[in-house]
Design a protein around this motif. Structure first.
Motif, short mmCIF file in Angstrom:
data_model
loop_
_atom_site.label_atom_id
_atom_site.label_comp_id
_atom_site.label_asym_id
_atom_site.label_seq_id
_atom_site.Cartn_x
_atom_site.Cartn_y
_atom_site.Cartn_z
N VAL A 57 14.40 17.28 45.38
CA VAL A 57 13.19 16.60 44.91
C VAL A 57 13.59 15.45 43.99
O VAL A 57 14.35 15.64 43.04
CB VAL A 57 12.25 17.58 44.17
N ASN A 58 13.07 14.29 44.28
CA ASN A 58 13.26 13.12 43.43
C ASN A 58 12.08 13.11 42.45
O ASN A 58 10.96 12.75 42.83
CB ASN A 58 13.29 11.86 44.29
N LEU A 59 12.34 13.52 41.22
CA LEU A 59 11.26 13.66 40.25
C LEU A 59 10.55 12.35 39.96
O LEU A 59 9.32 12.32 39.81
CB LEU A 59 11.77 14.30 38.96
N ALA A 60 11.29 11.25 39.89
CA ALA A 60 10.66 9.95 39.63
C ALA A 60 9.70 9.59 40.77
O ALA A 60 8.59 9.11 40.52
CB ALA A 60 11.72 8.87 39.46
N HIS A 61 10.10 9.86 42.00
CA HIS A 61 9.23 9.61 43.16
C HIS A 61 8.00 10.51 43.10
O HIS A 61 6.87 10.05 43.31
CB HIS A 61 10.03 9.84 44.45
N LEU A 62 8.22 11.80 42.82
CA LEU A 62 7.12 12.76 42.74
C LEU A 62 6.10 12.34 41.68
O LEU A 62 4.90 12.26 41.94
CB LEU A 62 7.66 14.16 42.44
#
Length: 178
Positions: A57-62
């Motif tokens: 999971v890419n937290l910045a994208h999420l």
């Protein structure tokens, strides 16, 4: 900036219940948490590879996508993660840096087992204790470590009962700075 809350913790702790309460208070509810093997990230419009392993999971994208989905009708967003998606302390710190309030709902394993059993039986299912322990044992071990102290919120009162809804909501909202 509207709050975004990540809810984590073992099965039976109350993630779905609390998420639904927040949704009734105009929070966008992104339901990643599920007891089945559905590809819930993909079902919510996120990259399908995120369903393969939480560390993809890419937290910045999420967080960026969640902020894009918030509109004037929303007070914020709540994301409920499955028991088996255990975020590292580093991921939780990164989430905070991105403006998220990570909350690890916490309680005694016996209280969680009773709550999960009650929920499953209410739905007409049969509770499977060995399965519960296999899926939740690692979650209890990891989230019980001291590096998660700052993120934990007790979900049960001293006698094993739940906090009244308003008190529980207030405790979570206060964590967001609201």
């Amino acid at each position: 900036m509207k709050p975004i809350i990540f809810l984590l913790g073992p099965s039976g702790i109350g993630k779905s219940y609390l998420s639904e309460m927040l949704a009734k208070n105009k929070f966008l509810y992104v339901h990643i948490d599920t007891d089945s093997r559905k590809r819930t990230f993909a079902a919510n419009g996120f990259p399908s590879e995120w369903d393969d392993h939480i560390h993809k999971v890419n937290l910045a994208h999420l967080v960026g996508e969640l902020r894009d989905r918030l509109n004037n009708e929303h007070a914020g967003a709540i994301v409920s993660f499955p028991t088996v998606h255990v975020l590292t302390p580093e991921m939780l710190v990164e989430a905070e840096r991105l403006g998220v309030t990570p909350v690890v709902l916490w309680g005694k394993q016996g209280n969680c087992i009773r709550a999960a059993e009650k929920r499953i039986e209410k739905k007409g299912g049969k509770f499977n204790l060995p399965r519960y322990e296999r899926l939740n044992g690692p979650t209890f071990l990891v989230y019980g470590r001291p590096e998660y102290d700052a993120f934990r919120v007790e979900a049960f009162q001293w006698d094993g009962s739940r906090y009244p809804n308003e008190k529980w909501l207030t405790r979570i909202i206060e964590r967001t700075g609201g």
